[in-house]
Design an enzyme around this catalytic site. Structure first.
Site, short mmCIF file in Angstrom:
data_model
loop_
_atom_site.label_atom_id
_atom_site.label_comp_id
_atom_site.label_asym_id
_atom_site.label_seq_id
_atom_site.Cartn_x
_atom_site.Cartn_y
_atom_site.Cartn_z
N SER A 49 28.84 -77.49 118.39
CA SER A 49 27.48 -78.04 118.54
C SER A 49 27.42 -79.55 118.66
O SER A 49 26.40 -80.09 119.09
CB SER A 49 26.63 -77.62 117.34
OG SER A 49 27.20 -78.09 116.13
N ASP A 329 19.68 -82.79 110.96
CA ASP A 329 19.50 -81.61 110.10
C ASP A 329 20.68 -81.51 109.13
O ASP A 329 21.37 -82.51 108.91
CB ASP A 329 19.30 -80.34 110.96
CG ASP A 329 20.52 -80.01 111.82
OD1 ASP A 329 21.61 -80.53 111.54
OD2 ASP A 329 20.38 -79.21 112.78
N HIS A 332 23.96 -81.98 111.63
CA HIS A 332 24.03 -82.71 112.90
C HIS A 332 23.38 -84.09 112.85
O HIS A 332 22.27 -84.22 112.32
CB HIS A 332 23.33 -81.88 114.00
CG HIS A 332 23.90 -80.51 114.15
ND1 HIS A 332 23.26 -79.39 113.69
CD2 HIS A 332 25.05 -80.10 114.71
CE1 HIS A 332 24.00 -78.33 113.97
NE2 HIS A 332 25.10 -78.73 114.58
#
Ligand code: NAG
Ligand code: NAG
Ligand code: NAG
Ligand code: NAG
Ligand code: NAG
Ligand code: NAG
Length: 353
Positions: A49, A329, A332
């Site tokens: 990610s 978050d 990330h």
């Protein structure tokens, strides 16, 4: 969103952190005749990610729901951030557009001139808790495309790769109740597999391959939440340092074998740490407040950024200004965070061009 979805998403969030290697490659059709600048013309991206720009399926991924993407492009784009991620900054540094996510190439087969992004949030070098393609499979996709002839040898010779991987392998290890005693051997196997993957990407013709050294996992909000975002988990950061040491040795060995600086280590550990330090050193260039506290979080411990209930009511809250937060978050960085990290990586990225 149902409970099932919520859990899927939480897993995603928790285990979608890491990206190891990135390589860039020259564009096939244009490179022969139009060599605008000396640097690489294509970037191929593999991993998780931190590098994914939209490969995760919309049906299972929070990255396709508000408030992801509110800073850039202004709506969810499949990126695990409020805006741009590592891949976007690396592409920009090289001077090319961010490569298209792999899942879209069947709709736009001609848009491959900047390379392709094969990274899927939540994945690792081994299988993790998400059912998305691991890094081996991502490289298989790349190999199939090369075999189909879309890139010439010459294109590949002017391309580079970026690899961001391994954080989710450790997330999965913990979730499967892996023991502390077994961890060093597991770290060695993760680095071994990563090394095989790096060699394979280079073997397919990509000129240079950059891989991330892991960030301080123990400083992610998912760990620091236990101390109200005050303290990093030292045990986790020690494991990260061991991973990074083995990876550094592996990369040196690979470069010895190729007799040239083909493999580049992007030290996210130092880059994250120096971004956190800016506060302590009084250098508020990026204006971060408590750098360990995320901008977007669940209203309580059973929720997280992006979660809504059955009626559509938000179960999360977003800070006023994501530009002054380092983390977006639980795992990330924000766009501002990635921008700061990318600036720290500049001298390493210079080896790309
Ligand atoms: C990657 O995924 C493929 C397909 O699911 C699987 O066969 C393979 O064993 C996995 N590779 C690793 C290194 O875990
Ligand atoms: C790749 O590019 C270099 C120059 O950067 C050149 O010396 C080499 O022959 C090229 N290799 C191939 C396979 O085109
Ligand atoms: C890990 O341990 C916890 C607590 O003992 C347990 O609830 C959970 O089922 C275990 N998970 C796995 C995958 O074994
Ligand atoms: C990793 O690779 C090295 C050398 O290739 C080997 O000696 C070692 O046993 C491997 N370790 C693991 C855990 O696979
Ligand atoms: C740090 O992380 C380890 C491994 O994930 C965990 O067992 C431990 O409880 C954590 N320590 C603290 C203080 O949170
Ligand atoms: C690289 O090669 C040099 C000389 O050939 C050797 O001294 C050095 O130990 C090697 N380094 C690694 C990491 O293999």
């Amino acid at each position: 969103m149902g409970k099932q979805d919520k859990h899927t998403m939480l897993f995603h969030l928790f285990f979608s952190v890491f990206v190891l290697l990135t390589a860039g490659i020259h564009v096939v059709q244009s490179s022969s005749y139009h060599h605008h600048r000396p640097g690489p013309s294509k970037l191929f991206v593999f991993g998780d990610s931190y590098a994914d720009t939209g490969n995760n399926p919309k049906s299972v991924s929070k990255s396709w729901h508000p408030p992801y993407g509110i800073t850039f492009p202004g709506q969810p784009s499949g990126r695990w951030s409020d805006g741009r991620v590592l891949t976007d900054y690396v592409a920009s540094f090289i001077g090319i557009k961010s490569p298209m996510p792999y899942r879209w190439i069947k709709f736009a087969p001609k848009s491959l001139s900047h390379g392709i992004n094969f990274a899927y949030g939540g994945t690792g070098v081994f299988d993790t808790l998400v059912s998305q393609p691991n890094m081996t499979t991502q490289i298989d996709f790349f190999q199939q495309l090369i075999n189909s002839g879309i890139y010439s040898k010459r294109d590949l010779n002017s391309s580079v790769a970026l690899v961001s991987v391994a954080g989710n392998d450790y997330g999965a290890y913990n979730a499967r109740n892996g023991t502390a005693q077994g961890l060093p051997a597991f770290i060695a196997s993760v680095v071994n597999q990563t090394t095989l993957n790096l060699k394979r990407i280079h073997g397919l013709g990509v000129k240079k391959v950059a891989v991330i050294a892991l960030l301080p996992l123990g400083c992610l909000p998912q760990s620091t939440v236990l101390s109200s975002y005050q303290q990093c988990n030292k045990t986790q950061n020690t494991a990260v340092r061991f991973h990074n040491l083995l990876l550094k040795q592996a990369v040196e060995k690979l470069n010895n074998e190729t007799k040239s600086p083909t493999f580049i280590l992007l030290d996210l550990n130092s880059a994250f740490m120096s971004a956190f330090d800016k506060k302590n050193s009084g250098n508020l260039k990026f204006g971060f407040g408590n750098p360990l506290k995320p901008c977007c979080m669940g209203i309580d411990a059973s929720n997280s950024c992006g979660i809504v209930d059955q009626s559509g009511a938000k179960k999360y809250k977003v800070c006023k200004n994501p530009k002054v937060a380092f983390f977006w978050d639980e795992v990330h960085p924000t766009q501002a965070g990635w921008q700061a990290v990318s600036l720290s990586l500049k001298s390493s990225l210079n080896q790309f061009v």
